[in-house]
Design a protein around this motif. Structure first.
Motif, PDB file in Angstrom:
ATOM      1  N   ALA A  61      -1.172  -1.838  -4.031  1.00 25.06           N
ATOM      2  CA  ALA A  61      -2.081  -2.961  -4.274  1.00 25.06           C
ATOM      3  C   ALA A  61      -1.591  -4.226  -3.585  1.00 25.06           C
ATOM      4  O   ALA A  61      -2.392  -5.012  -3.062  1.00 25.06           O
ATOM      5  CB  ALA A  61      -2.224  -3.202  -5.773  1.00 25.06           C
ATOM      6  N   ASP A  62      -0.269  -4.441  -3.582  1.00 24.53           N
ATOM      7  CA  ASP A  62       0.291  -5.610  -2.902  1.00 24.53           C
ATOM      8  C   ASP A  62      -0.021  -5.557  -1.408  1.00 24.53           C
ATOM      9  O   ASP A  62      -0.359  -6.577  -0.791  1.00 24.53           O
ATOM     10  CB  ASP A  62       1.811  -5.673  -3.100  1.00 24.53           C
ATOM     11  CG  ASP A  62       2.203  -5.925  -4.540  1.00 24.53           C
ATOM     12  OD1 ASP A  62       1.412  -6.562  -5.263  1.00 24.53           O
ATOM     13  OD2 ASP A  62       3.299  -5.475  -4.948  1.00 24.53           O
ATOM     14  N   ASP A  79      -3.619  -6.417  -0.784  1.00 22.43           N
ATOM     15  CA  ASP A  79      -3.782  -7.877  -0.863  1.00 22.43           C
ATOM     16  C   ASP A  79      -3.355  -8.552   0.441  1.00 22.43           C
ATOM     17  O   ASP A  79      -4.045  -9.444   0.960  1.00 22.43           O
ATOM     18  CB  ASP A  79      -2.943  -8.444  -2.019  1.00 22.43           C
ATOM     19  CG  ASP A  79      -3.723  -8.475  -3.325  1.00 22.43           C
ATOM     20  OD1 ASP A  79      -4.958  -8.538  -3.276  1.00 22.43           O
ATOM     21  OD2 ASP A  79      -3.078  -8.417  -4.398  1.00 22.43           O
ATOM     22  N   LYS A  80      -2.204  -8.145   0.950  1.00 20.68           N
ATOM     23  CA  LYS A  80      -1.683  -8.747   2.179  1.00 20.68           C
ATOM     24  C   LYS A  80      -2.567  -8.415   3.369  1.00 20.68           C
ATOM     25  O   LYS A  80      -2.793  -9.260   4.244  1.00 20.68           O
ATOM     26  CB  LYS A  80      -0.251  -8.241   2.429  1.00 20.68           C
ATOM     27  CG  LYS A  80       0.486  -9.003   3.516  1.00 20.68           C
ATOM     28  CD  LYS A  80       0.701 -10.459   3.140  1.00 20.68           C
ATOM     29  CE  LYS A  80       1.497 -11.188   4.206  1.00 20.68           C
ATOM     30  NZ  LYS A  80       1.652 -12.627   3.887  1.00 20.68           N
ATOM     31  N   GLU A 125      -5.562 -10.663   3.132  1.00 16.68           N
ATOM     32  CA  GLU A 125      -5.157 -12.035   3.438  1.00 16.68           C
ATOM     33  C   GLU A 125      -5.033 -12.264   4.948  1.00 16.68           C
ATOM     34  O   GLU A 125      -5.428 -13.327   5.453  1.00 16.68           O
ATOM     35  CB  GLU A 125      -3.813 -12.321   2.763  1.00 16.68           C
ATOM     36  CG  GLU A 125      -3.259 -13.719   3.025  1.00 16.68           C
ATOM     37  CD  GLU A 125      -1.865 -13.887   2.448  1.00 16.68           C
ATOM     38  OE1 GLU A 125      -1.074 -14.645   3.042  1.00 16.68           O
ATOM     39  OE2 GLU A 125      -1.575 -13.267   1.401  1.00 16.68           O
ATOM     40  N   LYS A 176     -15.165  -5.166   0.861  1.00 14.94           N
ATOM     41  CA  LYS A 176     -14.444  -5.987  -0.115  1.00 14.94           C
ATOM     42  C   LYS A 176     -14.449  -5.323  -1.486  1.00 14.94           C
ATOM     43  O   LYS A 176     -13.423  -5.286  -2.183  1.00 14.94           O
ATOM     44  CB  LYS A 176     -15.075  -7.372  -0.202  1.00 14.94           C
ATOM     45  CG  LYS A 176     -14.801  -8.259   0.998  1.00 14.94           C
ATOM     46  CD  LYS A 176     -15.472  -9.614   0.846  1.00 14.94           C
ATOM     47  CE  LYS A 176     -15.167 -10.517   2.042  1.00 14.94           C
ATOM     48  NZ  LYS A 176     -15.839 -11.827   1.927  1.00 14.94           N
ATOM     49  N   LYS A 207     -11.149  -3.816  -3.475  1.00 15.89           N
ATOM     50  CA  LYS A 207     -10.848  -4.311  -4.823  1.00 15.89           C
ATOM     51  C   LYS A 207     -10.666  -3.139  -5.785  1.00 15.89           C
ATOM     52  O   LYS A 207      -9.744  -3.140  -6.627  1.00 15.89           O
ATOM     53  CB  LYS A 207     -11.975  -5.218  -5.300  1.00 15.89           C
ATOM     54  CG  LYS A 207     -11.742  -5.814  -6.683  1.00 15.89           C
ATOM     55  CD  LYS A 207     -12.895  -6.740  -7.080  1.00 15.89           C
ATOM     56  CE  LYS A 207     -12.663  -7.328  -8.464  1.00 15.89           C
ATOM     57  NZ  LYS A 207     -13.791  -8.230  -8.861  1.00 15.89           N
ATOM     58  N   LYS A 226      -7.374  -1.339  -5.093  1.00 19.95           N
ATOM     59  CA  LYS A 226      -6.232  -2.082  -5.645  1.00 19.95           C
ATOM     60  C   LYS A 226      -5.996  -1.679  -7.089  1.00 19.95           C
ATOM     61  O   LYS A 226      -4.852  -1.468  -7.520  1.00 19.95           O
ATOM     62  CB  LYS A 226      -6.498  -3.587  -5.576  1.00 19.95           C
ATOM     63  CG  LYS A 226      -6.209  -4.251  -4.252  1.00 19.95           C
ATOM     64  CD  LYS A 226      -6.591  -5.717  -4.282  1.00 19.95           C
ATOM     65  CE  LYS A 226      -5.961  -6.422  -5.458  1.00 19.95           C
ATOM     66  NZ  LYS A 226      -6.355  -7.850  -5.527  1.00 19.95           N
ATOM     67  N   LYS A 268      -2.487   0.105  -8.277  1.00 19.07           N
ATOM     68  CA  LYS A 268      -1.709  -1.100  -8.554  1.00 19.07           C
ATOM     69  C   LYS A 268      -0.290  -0.801  -9.039  1.00 19.07           C
ATOM     70  O   LYS A 268       0.616  -1.605  -8.853  1.00 19.07           O
ATOM     71  CB  LYS A 268      -2.436  -1.972  -9.577  1.00 19.07           C
ATOM     72  CG  LYS A 268      -2.626  -1.322 -10.942  1.00 19.07           C
ATOM     73  CD  LYS A 268      -3.402  -2.235 -11.865  1.00 19.07           C
ATOM     74  CE  LYS A 268      -3.645  -1.576 -13.224  1.00 19.07           C
ATOM     75  NZ  LYS A 268      -4.437  -2.461 -14.120  1.00 19.07           N
TER      76      LYS A 268
END
Length: 362
Positions: A62-63, A66-67, A70, A83, A87, A90, A94
């Motif tokens: 999940a991290d 996110d990266k 980003e 998107k 989500k 993730k 997670k």
């Protein structure tokens, strides 16, 4: 060798240099700066030695998602479906450490997805699962090839290729629904009984049938992009499987579409030709179909019928592609509506014209 210095502000600045690569970061605590410097030295040493670095300690899948979002979304904005899928992924992963992420996790993920139901109560399709795995693969390849972390980027593709061996169909069903003339007549009649309708739906429907554009394209057309001489308009950021952003196309507006556009532009010089929200257009069309007891007809289906009509009037496939925006001409074959008897007639007409031409030269 790491360098850690105290700044006038009281913070601590850590810098690491390895193989010509310099990394630096500021921390409030000396212990944090020291810990980061040690991890960065190890990472840069690993990259120098074997070409990849171990994933950050404690980092989860999940991290990494996110990266990935980003870094990539500002450069090439993700669509709403992507998107939403990222989500959901993730949430699925997670608690899974990226350093331990394996093909077994993905096997279990597919097992779980095959048992899940959608909001309408149907089983999650193989197409949806294939898309899930595709996005996981994208994140893994980004982690490996862009961030140079030691991850196996091939595992998602391996699992995806194995779906067919499970008997899972990963091919989407081609939607063939088009509006009949009777259905269109009923829709226009129903709108005629609504004089207070804020959105001029009959005009938008007629424009869609004449232009073969998607509803989001129609609602974003700009007056500034109209060419009065060539009777064209620029469709900006047109849907494309690989590069929607910047995929601007100059599209001819055939007479019926041109007439409707000009009527809505009036004396205006700037702004949207049809200043209405695409979701409102879709909702209105759905409501009127329900009112007319017309099942399973979407505004987008008007595009299907429009493309078929372009072929019916005799336009060639490359001409239709210019209007519809299809990059792959093979995708247009299903709109031609060609039947065996059509081929027979075309052949006989061709032979007949050749015979007549030959007879005229005798």
């Amino acid at each position: 060798m790491a360098s850690i210095v105290k700044l006038p502000s009281g913070s601590w600045r850590a810098q690491v240099m390895r193989g010509g690569v310099r990394k630096g970061m500021t921390f409030k605590k000396h212990a944090d700066a020291k810990r980061w410097a040690a991890e960065m030295e190890s990472k840069l040493e690993s990259i120098r030695a074997v070409g990849t670095a171990p994933t950050p300690k404690g980092s989860t899948v999940a991290d990494f998602i996110d990266k990935y979002i980003e870094e990539t979304d500002p450069v090439k904005p993700h669509g709403k479906n992507k998107k939403a899928t990222l989500k959901r992924l993730k949430s699925e992963f997670k608690g899974v450490l990226m350093s331990e992420f394996s093909i077994i996790h993905l096997r279990d993920f597919v097992d779980k997805r095959l048992k899940q139901k959608t909001q309408d109560g149907t089983t999650v399709s193989g197409v949806t699962i294939s898309v899930d795995l595709s996005y996981i693969s994208t994140v893994l390849h980004w982690a490996r090839e862009v961030r140079h972390y030691d991850v196996d980027a091939s595992i998602a593709n391996q699992v995806r290729s194995g779906l067919s061996r499970r008997g899972v169909n990963t091919r989407s069903n081609t939607r063939e629904r088009e509006a009949t003339q009777d259905e269109l007549s009923r829709i226009f009649e129903a709108y005629a009984k609504k004089p207070r309708q804020k959105i001029p739906m009959p005009d938008l429907i007629a424009f869609a049938l004449a232009s073969a554009m998607r509803q989001e394209e129609i609602c974003k057309l700009l007056i500034e992009d109209i060419d009065e001489v060539d009777k064209t308009v620029v469709v900006r950021n047109r849907k494309h499987p690989k590069a929607k952003i910047g995929n601007d196309q100059i599209v001819p507006l055939l007479p019926a579409a041109w007439k409707i556009a000009k009527e809505h532009i009036g004396d205006r010089k700037t702004g949207r030709i049809f200043p209405y929200y695409e979701k409102s257009v879709s909702s209105s069309f759905t409501r009127i179909c329900k009112e007319c007891k017309i099942d399973d007809l979407h505004f987008h289906d008007l595009r299907h019928g429009a493309i078929g009509n372009l072929f019916a009037v005799g336009l060639r496939i490359e001409q239709v592609a210019l209007i519809s925006g299809h990059k792959d001409w093979a995708m247009l074959r299903r709109y031609t509506h060609i039947k065996a008897r059509d081929v027979q007639k075309a052949f006989n007409d061709l032979i007949g014209s050749q015979v007549e031409k030959a007879a005229g030269t005798v």
